[in-house]
Design a protein around this motif. Structure first.
Motif, PDB file in Angstrom:
ATOM      1  N   GLN A  83       0.850  -1.191   0.000  1.00 46.80           N
ATOM      2  CA  GLN A  83       0.000   0.000   0.000  1.00 46.80           C
ATOM      3  C   GLN A  83       0.881   1.234   0.000  1.00 46.80           C
ATOM      4  O   GLN A  83       1.793   1.373   0.826  1.00 46.80           O
ATOM      5  CB  GLN A  83      -0.926   0.012   1.211  1.00 46.80           C
ATOM      6  N   GLU A 142      -6.115  -5.758  -8.580  1.00 50.95           N
ATOM      7  CA  GLU A 142      -7.554  -5.698  -8.440  1.00 50.95           C
ATOM      8  C   GLU A 142      -8.182  -7.083  -8.298  1.00 50.95           C
ATOM      9  O   GLU A 142      -9.347  -7.202  -7.985  1.00 50.95           O
ATOM     10  CB  GLU A 142      -8.148  -4.979  -9.643  1.00 50.95           C
ATOM     11  N   GLY A 196      -8.628 -10.176  -6.197  1.00 51.99           N
ATOM     12  CA  GLY A 196      -8.404 -10.555  -4.812  1.00 51.99           C
ATOM     13  C   GLY A 196      -7.724 -11.895  -4.714  1.00 51.99           C
ATOM     14  O   GLY A 196      -7.548 -12.623  -5.683  1.00 51.99           O
ATOM     15  N   GLU A 205      -9.025 -15.285  -6.260  1.00 43.01           N
ATOM     16  CA  GLU A 205     -10.060 -14.983  -7.262  1.00 43.01           C
ATOM     17  C   GLU A 205      -9.641 -15.511  -8.628  1.00 43.01           C
ATOM     18  O   GLU A 205      -8.492 -15.363  -9.052  1.00 43.01           O
ATOM     19  CB  GLU A 205     -10.256 -13.469  -7.350  1.00 43.01           C
ATOM     20  N   GLY A 236     -19.043  -7.187  -5.341  1.00 45.99           N
ATOM     21  CA  GLY A 236     -18.099  -6.972  -4.244  1.00 45.99           C
ATOM     22  C   GLY A 236     -16.680  -6.794  -4.744  1.00 45.99           C
ATOM     23  O   GLY A 236     -15.933  -5.926  -4.268  1.00 45.99           O
ATOM     24  N   VAL A 237     -16.279  -7.606  -5.736  1.00 48.82           N
ATOM     25  CA  VAL A 237     -14.928  -7.490  -6.293  1.00 48.82           C
ATOM     26  C   VAL A 237     -14.764  -6.175  -7.049  1.00 48.82           C
ATOM     27  O   VAL A 237     -13.736  -5.489  -6.940  1.00 48.82           O
ATOM     28  CB  VAL A 237     -14.648  -8.697  -7.228  1.00 48.82           C
ATOM     29  N   THR A 253     -14.377  -3.331  -4.563  1.00 48.01           N
ATOM     30  CA  THR A 253     -13.030  -3.290  -3.988  1.00 48.01           C
ATOM     31  C   THR A 253     -12.032  -2.691  -4.977  1.00 48.01           C
ATOM     32  O   THR A 253     -11.172  -1.877  -4.603  1.00 48.01           O
ATOM     33  CB  THR A 253     -12.581  -4.707  -3.590  1.00 48.01           C
ATOM     34  N   GLN A 273     -12.579   1.015  -5.170  1.00 49.46           N
ATOM     35  CA  GLN A 273     -12.106   1.664  -3.948  1.00 49.46           C
ATOM     36  C   GLN A 273     -10.600   1.884  -3.998  1.00 49.46           C
ATOM     37  O   GLN A 273     -10.098   2.929  -3.584  1.00 49.46           O
ATOM     38  CB  GLN A 273     -12.478   0.806  -2.735  1.00 49.46           C
ATOM     39  N   ARG A 274      -9.871   0.918  -4.530  1.00 47.52           N
ATOM     40  CA  ARG A 274      -8.422   1.065  -4.643  1.00 47.52           C
ATOM     41  C   ARG A 274      -8.051   2.085  -5.715  1.00 47.52           C
ATOM     42  O   ARG A 274      -7.075   2.833  -5.565  1.00 47.52           O
ATOM     43  CB  ARG A 274      -7.792  -0.288  -4.991  1.00 47.52           C
ATOM     44  N   SER A 303     -14.749   5.672  -0.569  1.00 53.25           N
ATOM     45  CA  SER A 303     -15.538   4.606   0.064  1.00 53.25           C
ATOM     46  C   SER A 303     -16.560   4.040  -0.918  1.00 53.25           C
ATOM     47  O   SER A 303     -17.084   4.747  -1.785  1.00 53.25           O
ATOM     48  CB  SER A 303     -16.262   5.145   1.297  1.00 53.25           C
ATOM     49  N   THR A 304     -16.821   2.739  -0.810  1.00 47.24           N
ATOM     50  CA  THR A 304     -17.817   2.060  -1.643  1.00 47.24           C
ATOM     51  C   THR A 304     -18.766   1.252  -0.754  1.00 47.24           C
ATOM     52  O   THR A 304     -18.362   0.759   0.302  1.00 47.24           O
ATOM     53  CB  THR A 304     -17.145   1.103  -2.655  1.00 47.24           C
TER      54      THR A 304
END
Length: 589
Positions: free
Chosen positions: A313, A373, A375, A378, A523-524, A527, A530-531, A536-537
């Motif tokens: 990060q 991206e 996960g 995944e 959901g994926v 995320t 959001q990155r 925020s999501t």
């Protein structure tokens, strides 16, 4: 420059005044070009097109096209002829000769190095640094490449014919050549050269073969320009890291020892190295010249964050710089990588990037955010194959009965046309006087005509016949996911809907719906967004829709959402609705 595909921005017909200006500029740029030759290249009565393109590195180039062949291209207000022009006027530019094996390297994007230049008995052509010149192969005067002289002729001799000779911009068999009719170079033997060969006899042939084999061997052993740039870039990157982090540490090849060394670094030093790594990678792979000037905040949010390796990060506050402005100031003053300027009060933008700086790597091992991206655990996403189909209705069943297609049978549009054509020919319904028309028989009348047309319409054109047939069939679509059975449904497939809504006083949120239709996990996607946007999501259920949720992102993020769906997930643009509502650059909404 054209070793990779380019993007066409516009294609327009040149105006009369612009044509005259172009001719004047060509006369000034190429004095050896006579008026007759210029008139032959650019006839006044022929249509000349101006094509504006962006090369793969973002350079804006203007190409002048006649009869679908590019004749000249303009880069940074300087005109260059293409190989199509040089084949008609081979003496337009000073020409350097090289051996045929070198051509493969030039087509791949390499520059012409001096060891590969053949020095004739009359000597090299006289050029200065930056002069436009051409490259031809031995035994053929037809040029195969166009570029700029990297050094003058006197400097070439002083350097012992070592180093870079010609910076190649355009070659035979590159994408600019493929933009034309893809013809090959004509055979134009050099008379002086052939006479020389005739005098020398067999000994000359033997020595020439030996020299050609030696050059070919040297070309194979010598790395290409891209590899050379990559090597020097890696060295520059290593030097930057050493200067910024620790000067007394050397490179260790053993991976375990490198991990132990990283463990000994302070968190601040690790973040400094990560910040520099993402910065260099973003300049090389993300930023294009057409995007400049670029807001520094946008550069960090969109480009640098997306270059952060998987599992790490990026946080500037944890680095020694603390602020992005201070980091960019160091990159500008100490390394001359970028130039930052405040175009408006208090808002800084990157206005210039030195892509030729050796610190910017040609190739790097940093993984882009496409990997990030996904996960952990995944499965890689593959877009579905969506096909438009048509279903037979009860009214059209008599028309398709001979093809054994009953009510509810689905077909591709091409299959429908084929069955209708076969029916017309089988029943001899083609009009004898005009074969563009089809005579209407009772079956076609019942299937395709309205009641008010029964007594009026006796024949239809082929296109009208097909259009009426498809118009009276039930539209369907078929979705095929990799490894799954095809799914066929009636109607049109729902596009992914991206919209902006207001929340509270003046806050805006972006809403994304119908992701499940295309096999995307909301959901994926949430995320990943959001990155990307650092906002925020939230996932919310859709009222009245079973097993469907929408993704809500803070702010107007239509542009970033569209880029994620188009570039990463490879969803076709026609299946995404709402991209036109993205905020325009320079305007706040």
């Amino acid at each position: 420059m054209f070793a990779k595909p380019f993007r066409v921005k516009s294609n327009t017909v040149i105006k009369g005044s612009d044509r005259r200006k172009l001719k004047a500029d060509l006369c000034a740029a190429f004095p050896s070009l006579s008026a007759d030759e210029l008139s032959e290249l650019l006839p006044n009565k022929e249509e000349l097109n101006v094509v504006k393109i962006y090369a793969h590195k973002g350079e804006a180039v203007t190409v002048y096209v006649l009869h679908k062949n590019p004749l000249f291209f303009e880069l940074e207000k300087r005109l260059y002829p293409t190989v199509y022009v040089l084949w008609r006027c081979p003496a337009l530019l000073p020409v350097f000769r090289t051996w045929p094996p070198v051509l493969q390297k030039l087509v791949g994007g390499a520059d012409l190095m001096l060891p590969g230049v053949v020095v004739p008995s009359c000597g090299l052509p006289e050029v200065n640094r930056g002069d436009v010149c051409a490259v031809a192969l031995v035994r053929n005067r037809s040029p195969v490449a166009v570029g700029k002289a990297a050094v003058s002729t006197s400097e070439m001799h002083n350097l012992g014919m070592k180093g870079r000779g010609v910076c190649v911009l355009h070659t035979y068999m590159d994408y600019l050549w493929a933009f034309g009719d893809k013809s090959g170079p004509p055979s134009l033997p050099d008379s002086a050269e052939s006479e020389e060969q005739g005098l020398s006899g067999d000994e000359c042939d033997v020595s020439e073969k030996e020299e050609e084999e030696e050059v070919e061997k040297r070309v194979e052993e010598q790395p290409s320009s891209g590899e050379t740039v990559a090597d020097t870039a890696c060295c520059g990157l290593e030097e930057l890291k050493l200067a910024e982090l620790e000067e007394n540490k050397c490179e260790i090849s053993n991976e375990k020892e490198e991990e132990n060394q990283d463990d000994q670094k302070t968190p601040q030093e690790v973040m400094d190295a990560l910040l520099l790594q993402c910065f260099l990678h973003a300049l090389k792979t993300k930023v294009k010249k057409s995007e400049l000037p670029l807001l520094t905040s946008t550069f960090l949010r969109i480009h640098m964050f997306s270059c952060c390796p998987n599992g790490m990060q990026l946080d500037i506050k944890k680095s020694s710089y603390k602020k992005l402005s201070k980091f960019l100031q160091v990159m500008q003053q100490q390394h001359n990588l970028v130039r930052v300027k405040a175009l408006t009060k208090g808002v800084e933008s990157i206005v210039e990037v030195d892509w030729k700086n050796p610190a910017i790597p040609e190739e790097t091992a940093v993984e882009p955010t496409v990997v990030q991206e996904c996960g952990e655990g995944e499965v890689a996403y593959h877009p579905p194959e969506i096909t438009a189909l048509y279903s037979v209705t009860a009214r059209l069943e008599p028309l398709f009965s001979d093809a054994h297609k009953r009510k509810g049978a689905t077909m591709h549009p091409a299959e429908v046309r084929s069955i209708v054509t076969e029916y017309v020919k089988k029943n001899e319904l083609v009009d004898e006087n005009n074969k563009n028309y089809v005579t209407i028989n009772p079956t076609l009348c019942d299937c395709l005509l309205e009641k008010s047309e029964y007594q009026e319409v006796e024949s239809l054109k082929w296109d009208d016949l097909f259009a009426r047939t498809l118009g009276r069939m039930q539209e369907c679509y078929q979705v095929i996911f990799p490894g799954r059975a095809p799914i066929t449904k009636k109607g049109h497939i729902e596009p992914i809907d991206i919209s902006v809504a207001s929340r509270g006083s003046n806050k805006k949120v972006t809403l994304v719906k119908n992701l499940e239709v295309y096999g995307l996990d909301p959901g994926v996607v949430a995320t990943a967004l959001q990155r990307r946007v650092q906002a925020s999501t939230v996932l919310q259920p859709i009222p009245g829709a079973k097993d469907k949720v929408l993704v809500q992102i803070q702010g107007n993020q239509i542009h970033q959402t569209g880029n994620l769906l188009l570039d990463h997930y490879q969803i076709p643009r026609k299946y995404i609705q709402g991209l036109d509502k993205a905020p325009k650059s320079g305007k706040k909404k």
